[in-house]
Design an enzyme around this catalytic site. Structure first.
Site, PDB file in Angstrom:
ATOM      1  N   ASP A  20       0.846  -1.192   0.000  1.00 51.77           N
ATOM      2  CA  ASP A  20       0.000   0.000   0.000  1.00 51.77           C
ATOM      3  C   ASP A  20       0.883   1.244   0.000  1.00 51.77           C
ATOM      4  OD1 ASP A  20      -1.862   2.000   0.454  1.00 51.77           O
ATOM      5  OD2 ASP A  20      -2.125   1.518   2.582  1.00 51.77           O
ATOM      6  N   ASN A  22      -0.229   4.480  -0.302  1.00 47.70           N
ATOM      7  CA  ASN A  22      -0.844   5.742   0.139  1.00 47.70           C
ATOM      8  C   ASN A  22      -1.519   5.671   1.508  1.00 47.70           C
ATOM      9  OD1 ASN A  22      -3.107   4.258  -0.437  1.00 47.70           O
ATOM     10  ND2 ASN A  22      -3.800   5.535  -2.160  1.00 47.70           N
ATOM     11  N   ASP A  24      -4.043   3.857   2.714  1.00 45.40           N
ATOM     12  CA  ASP A  24      -5.488   3.631   2.877  1.00 45.40           C
ATOM     13  C   ASP A  24      -5.809   2.190   3.262  1.00 45.40           C
ATOM     14  OD1 ASP A  24      -5.035   2.267   0.519  1.00 45.40           O
ATOM     15  OD2 ASP A  24      -6.526   3.358  -0.671  1.00 45.40           O
ATOM     16  N   ASP A  28      -1.900  -1.229  -3.916  1.00 40.92           N
ATOM     17  CA  ASP A  28      -2.248  -0.465  -5.116  1.00 40.92           C
ATOM     18  C   ASP A  28      -1.153  -0.579  -6.177  1.00 40.92           C
ATOM     19  OD1 ASP A  28      -0.236   1.385  -4.142  1.00 40.92           O
ATOM     20  OD2 ASP A  28      -1.783   2.203  -2.826  1.00 40.92           O
ATOM     21  N   ASP A  97      -5.278 -10.540 -15.795  1.00 41.07           N
ATOM     22  CA  ASP A  97      -6.372 -11.484 -15.615  1.00 41.07           C
ATOM     23  C   ASP A  97      -7.483 -11.168 -16.613  1.00 41.07           C
ATOM     24  OD1 ASP A  97      -7.566 -13.647 -13.998  1.00 41.07           O
ATOM     25  OD2 ASP A  97      -6.314 -12.840 -12.405  1.00 41.07           O
ATOM     26  N   ASP A 198      -9.567 -16.586 -16.320  1.00 42.13           N
ATOM     27  CA  ASP A 198     -10.305 -17.085 -15.166  1.00 42.13           C
ATOM     28  C   ASP A 198     -11.379 -18.087 -15.591  1.00 42.13           C
ATOM     29  OD1 ASP A 198     -10.904 -16.707 -12.234  1.00 42.13           O
ATOM     30  OD2 ASP A 198     -12.841 -16.080 -13.042  1.00 42.13           O
ATOM     31  N   GLU A 255      -7.332 -21.056 -16.580  1.00 44.87           N
ATOM     32  CA  GLU A 255      -7.697 -21.738 -15.340  1.00 44.87           C
ATOM     33  C   GLU A 255      -8.758 -22.777 -15.691  1.00 44.87           C
ATOM     34  OE1 GLU A 255      -9.253 -20.709 -10.818  1.00 44.87           O
ATOM     35  OE2 GLU A 255     -10.039 -19.565 -12.515  1.00 44.87           O
ATOM     36  N   HIS A 328      -3.893 -17.244  -5.346  1.00 42.83           N
ATOM     37  CA  HIS A 328      -4.769 -16.445  -4.485  1.00 42.83           C
ATOM     38  C   HIS A 328      -5.993 -17.203  -4.007  1.00 42.83           C
ATOM     39  CE1 HIS A 328      -6.414 -16.258  -8.489  1.00 42.83           C
ATOM     40  NE2 HIS A 328      -7.552 -15.805  -8.014  1.00 42.83           N
ATOM     41  N   ASP A 329      -6.239 -18.387  -4.557  1.00 38.62           N
ATOM     42  CA  ASP A 329      -7.400 -19.200  -4.165  1.00 38.62           C
ATOM     43  C   ASP A 329      -7.011 -20.404  -3.321  1.00 38.62           C
ATOM     44  OD1 ASP A 329      -9.338 -17.647  -5.442  1.00 38.62           O
ATOM     45  OD2 ASP A 329      -9.125 -18.726  -7.336  1.00 38.62           O
TER      46      ASP A 329
END
Length: 567
Positions: A20, A22, A24, A28, A97, A198, A255, A328-329
């Protein structure tokens, strides 16, 4: 034939959790730019970037409302263009993706489609009439509940294999396909270097939506046999290749869950003109009940070896593999297939050795290179993963023990891979100066990039050596594969071979010592050790010397070694 996408090393960035810039609490694009030198120093030369398109974020960006814009959480199109330029200046390539099985329900196409049965966009999605307020069939969504959602305004159901905010596109409609192809060309013309597609093998649905069996205790059934590798999927992908893909020098990876090697060759066969490689999931199922992905079962090394060997041998010379332990899954590699306690470092290095010495294109997921582990949140409120949260509440309605359900989620939740990247030992692991969108794994003080890169037994440094080894010895990329110890439950040993040389890889998948006996038909002498993680256990120079004879050796817990037969 040599190709850049065969010899490259892919590093997967899940931008929300990467860095990150910034404050928040959300990673990003500027954060990715700041860390490009880090990724390149690992040896990776391709980045797969998870979705950064505009999205209401019901499923962390996999519900896209505008394919041509950047999600505000991640920055602007100017930020994205800066990222691409910075990567290309470094000689790196960017894979985006491609999510075209479904859109967000906030995409203009769906907003128009649900406005009226007479809408020009109505047939962009899959609709069925309401019949007594009962869904058209009994299929279960991947995120629990029915795959059908009643749209009361038009009194019809729409199909959503995933969240109800992710309506499935109707690929039967030519206008849908042409709009998708135009979008793909738009991104390719901006300079990207390929697509990860995907659930691409689910885009073709059957003409009839018949009930599936067996029915689970939630009243629904898995309908995957009907829509996974569906009736027209290869027709669609050949059309996509003809109209788009073949005109660019790019990497394409689909995928494709529920795919066998035989079926895979229809997607990636060199004569098929579809995709270059795919993600298969057979090895991701060795520790899961076939009826419930959250139910972890004991797994055997012989089972894992049979799966990996099958894919190595059946695609050799005919198609191309993707090599990965996680994404990520999936849960964290070292917690799932290694030992995230006493042998975390050794087992992370051993698993890396396996992934980077097989035939195919290796994928490394952020944090894997420092041995990040699963997280054990004690409250379901700490989990953000839609799949995990829905599963928990479904099981609660069935009266199950919340502690047992939470333990299942600890093992298999997608949030295991999505906790923020652990950069250093400062607050929030150096990921953000704000409040992170998802809690950081509490072990960040002892497991982080800063600490690992200066450690004596660095996982990161071992990855660097492995990647360099792979780039210098192309037999590890292109050579044949032979599994040596099919019935051994401790050691995975295999030979990679071509006209350039013969290589032997030996991996101990257990926390016990293991004895290795080289088969008689292979030479017992003349082997040169190229790399190993045995420095974790041995201190003397004598112990580190390469044995000239591999007839009878003892391998320490989670030890890995790569040998080359001297000419």
């Amino acid at each position: 034939m040599r190709k850049w996408w065969k010899e490259g090393i892919v590093y997967q960035v899940y931008p929300r959790s990467f860095y990150d810039s910034n404050g928040d609490g959300i990673g990003d694009l500027q954060g990715v730019i700041e860390k490009l030198d880090y990724i390149q120093s690992l040896g990776a030369d391709i980045i797969w970037l998870n979705p950064v398109y505009r999205s209401p974020n019901d499923d962390n960006g996999y519900d896209i409302s505008d394919y041509y814009s950047i999600m505000e959480d991640f920055g602007t199109m100017a930020d994205w263009e800066q990222l691409l330029a910075q990567m290309h200046q470094r000689g790196m390539k960017l894979i985006m993706d491609l999510v075209v099985n479904h859109t967000s329900d906030e995409h203009p196409w769906f907003v128009e489609a649900r406005a009226s049965k007479d809408s020009l966009y109505r047939d962009y999605y899959v609709w069925r009439p309401a019949d007594g307020k009962q869904p058209p069939n009994n299929w279960r969504s991947f995120f629990s509940g029915s795959v059908w959602e009643l749209d009361e305004q038009t009194d019809e159901y729409y199909l959503h294999l995933f969240s109800k905010k992710q309506p499935d596109l109707n690929w039967e409609q030519e206008e849908v396909r042409l709009d998708i192809y135009s979008m793909m060309k738009w991104w390719l013309d901006k300079g990207i270097d390929g697509f990860r597609m995907d659930v691409i093998n689910m885009i073709s649905k059957p003409p009839q939506f018949e009930d599936a069996a067996p029915v689970g205790d939630d009243g629904y059934a898995n309908g995957g046999d009907a829509f996974i590798n569906g009736p027209r999927v290869h027709e669609y992908l050949q059309e996509m290749n003809q109209k788009v893909l073949r005109h660019y020098d790019i990497l394409t990876v689909g995928e494709c869950p529920g795919t066998s090697p035989e079926e895979a060759l229809k997607y990636v066969g060199e004569d098929r003109q579809e995709l270059q490689m795919l993600f298969q999931f057979e090895h991701m199922k060795v520790d899961r009940s076939p009826d419930n992905k959250f139910e972890t079962i004991p797994w055997k090394l012989t089972t894992l070896k049979r799966v990996l060997t099958k894919w190595q041998t059946e695609l050799h010379g005919r198609g191309w593999n993707s090599l990965y332990w996680m994404n990520h899954d999936q849960p964290r590699t070292v917690s799932r297939f290694g030992n995230d306690g006493q042998y975390r470092i050794a087992s992370a290095q051993m698993l890396a050795t396996c992934n980077l010495t097989m035939q195919g294109t290796p994928y490394i997921y952020q944090g894997e290179e420092i041995g990040m582990t699963n997280v054990h949140f004690t409250d379901i409120e700490d989990y953000q993963d839609l799949e995990s949260v829905n599963y928990y509440h479904t099981r609660m309605k069935l009266g199950e023990d919340p502690r047992q359900v939470l333990e299942q989620i600890h093992q298999q939740s997608r949030d295991n891979s999505r906790t923020p990247m652990q950069w250093d030992a400062s607050e929030h692991a150096g990921f953000t100066t704000g409040s992170p969108w998802l809690k950081v794994n509490p072990n960040y003080a002892s497991i982080n990039v800063e600490q690992d890169r200066v450690a004596d037994r660095s996982i990161f440094a071992y990855y660097q050596q492995l990647i360099q080894l792979r780039k210098e010895h192309l037999t590890l990329v292109y050579g044949s594969f032979e599994n040596l110890l099919e019935e051994d439950e401790q050691l995975f040993a295999y030979v990679r071979k071509d006209e350039q040389g013969t290589y032997l890889i030996i991996l101990n998948f257990t926390e016990q010592e293991a004895r290795f006996q080289l088969p008689d038909y292979l030479p017992h002498g003349g082997w040169e050790k190229l790399l190993g993680n045995d420095d974790n256990y041995h201190d003397s120079d004598q112990d580190k010397q390469t044995p000239a004879n591999l007839q009878n050796m003892i391998f320490s817990p989670y030890e890995a070694a790569v040998y080359r037969l001297q000419p």
